[in-house]
Design an enzyme around this catalytic site. Structure first.
Site, mmCIF file in Angstrom:
data_model
loop_
_atom_site.group_PDB
_atom_site.id
_atom_site.type_symbol
_atom_site.label_atom_id
_atom_site.label_comp_id
_atom_site.label_asym_id
_atom_site.label_seq_id
_atom_site.Cartn_x
_atom_site.Cartn_y
_atom_site.Cartn_z
ATOM 1 N N SER A 97 31.694 31.462 -16.260
ATOM 2 C CA SER A 97 31.600 32.688 -17.065
ATOM 3 C C SER A 97 30.599 33.639 -16.436
ATOM 4 O O SER A 97 29.862 33.282 -15.515
ATOM 5 C CB SER A 97 31.173 32.359 -18.507
ATOM 6 O OG SER A 97 29.870 31.792 -18.522
ATOM 7 N N SER A 116 15.511 37.575 -11.279
ATOM 8 C CA SER A 116 15.496 38.654 -12.259
ATOM 9 C C SER A 116 14.220 39.462 -12.090
ATOM 10 O O SER A 116 13.189 38.940 -11.639
ATOM 11 C CB SER A 116 15.544 38.089 -13.687
ATOM 12 O OG SER A 116 15.263 39.084 -14.647
ATOM 13 N N TYR A 168 11.082 31.798 -19.738
ATOM 14 C CA TYR A 168 12.149 32.405 -18.946
ATOM 15 C C TYR A 168 11.572 33.207 -17.782
ATOM 16 O O TYR A 168 12.022 33.072 -16.626
ATOM 17 C CB TYR A 168 13.012 33.301 -19.836
ATOM 18 C CG TYR A 168 14.092 34.034 -19.091
ATOM 19 C CD1 TYR A 168 15.255 33.376 -18.688
ATOM 20 C CD2 TYR A 168 13.955 35.386 -18.774
ATOM 21 C CE1 TYR A 168 16.248 34.041 -17.990
ATOM 22 C CE2 TYR A 168 14.946 36.064 -18.077
ATOM 23 C CZ TYR A 168 16.085 35.390 -17.684
ATOM 24 O OH TYR A 168 17.060 36.057 -16.988
ATOM 25 N N LYS A 182 11.976 32.675 -13.628
ATOM 26 C CA LYS A 182 12.481 33.698 -12.718
ATOM 27 C C LYS A 182 11.483 33.976 -11.591
ATOM 28 O O LYS A 182 11.890 34.260 -10.458
ATOM 29 C CB LYS A 182 12.805 34.981 -13.491
ATOM 30 C CG LYS A 182 13.956 34.826 -14.482
ATOM 31 C CD LYS A 182 15.297 34.647 -13.793
ATOM 32 C CE LYS A 182 15.885 33.290 -13.890
ATOM 33 N NZ LYS A 182 17.195 33.175 -13.217
ATOM 34 N N ILE A 236 28.334 36.327 -14.544
ATOM 35 C CA ILE A 236 28.152 36.677 -13.138
ATOM 36 C C ILE A 236 28.718 35.595 -12.232
ATOM 37 O O ILE A 236 29.316 35.885 -11.191
ATOM 38 C CB ILE A 236 26.657 36.900 -12.833
ATOM 39 C CG1 ILE A 236 26.141 38.133 -13.581
ATOM 40 C CG2 ILE A 236 26.421 37.071 -11.338
ATOM 41 C CD1 ILE A 236 24.643 38.298 -13.523
#
Length: 279
Positions: A13, A137, A164, A168, A15
């Site tokens: 699903s 990110s 998170y 990253k 990207i």
């Protein structure tokens, strides 16, 4: 890309699926490495149908389980003689703890991919020139990695968001250190910020945050295929080898935030990650 083999984690699903679709359209043999057999098989079937490329396969991989990562690598190395592209795309934003005792986003977004890359590195070297693309990110700007606390969830009101961001930052530093260690092997590595993309990444976010993000996502965020373009550029564009280890956006190479270019922290993260995954 005919004759070349790619792995895309989280390829069922978002990207990952958009990236896998284009790699298959270019003739690559594509392995969708994802947790759900139902979604993975459905995505592989859809991509085969849309591209006419029958060399698109699902293989089970749960990055929240180091046991699963090892099983995937073992199966892949036994069944697939070549590997030219490793797209470390899968990610989560949810809080929680894995079966291995680490924070969920840190393990799925970094530790699981770190172990996967290490287990497949010799195959990448033997098939060189080859590339590792790590979907990072711009959220790495808020990352605060402490080597003595790797894998432990941070404390505080916004601990899940901080977790998170930390993962990253780990992505950016992983690419940097991997490039340093693979100099001269023709294995190159790139961290890429795909843009703000309307995917299911934040489906496990708190309801108050979903209420803010979902309308923004539909109004302002990129579609998955648009986000995949920056990933595909790093995977396939000619002449990127001198830029191994760099951080990319849709506009090309960019200087990451200061913590993302801290070589001492990158080494400490690498050594700590080796210890945590048992290498």
């Amino acid at each position: 890309l005919r004759g070349r083999t790619a792995i895309v984690t989280g390829g069922s699903s978002g990207i990952g699926a958009a990236t896998a679709l284009e790699l298959a359209r270019c003739g690559a043999r594509v392995i969708l490495a994802t947790r759900s057999a139902r979604r993975g098989e459905a995505a592989a079937s859809r991509i085969r149908r849309e591209t006419g490329n029958n060399e698109v396969l699902f293989m089970h991989l749960d990055l929240a389980s180091l046991r699963s990562v090892r099983a995937f690598a073992s199966t892949f190395l036994r069944q697939e003689p070549q590997l030219h592209l490793l797209i470390n795309n899968a990610g989560v934003s949810a809080g929680g703890t894995t079966e291995d005792g680490f924070s969920l986003p840190f393990q799925v977004n970094h530790l699981g991919h770190f172990l996967l890359t290490q287990l497949l590195l010799e195959r990448l070297r033997s098939c060189a020139p080859s590339r590792v693309v790590i979907v990072a990110s711009s959220a790495h700007c808020a990352g605060r990695l402490r080597p003595e606390r790797l894998g432990r969830p941070p404390s505080g009101l916004f601990s899940t968001f901080q977790d998170y961001c930390d993962s990253k930052l780990a992505n950016v530093l992983h690419a940097r250190e991997l490039a340093t260690r693979e100099q001269g092997t023709q294995v190159t590595c790139y961290a890429v910020h795909p843009g703000f993309v309307n995917t299911s990444l934040f489906r496990h976010a708190p309801l108050w945050l979903q209420a803010l993000l979902v309308p923004l996502a539909w109004l302002l965020f990129l579609e998955a295929a648009e986000g995949a373009q920056a990933v595909l550029d790093c995977a396939t564009r000619d002449g990127l080898e001198p830029l191994s280890g760099r951080y990319f956006t849709h506009s090309g190479p960019r200087v990451p935030w200061p913590a993302g270019r801290d070589d001492r922290l990158a080494r400490a993260l690498w050594e700590g990650s080796e210890r945590l995954v048992g290498l």
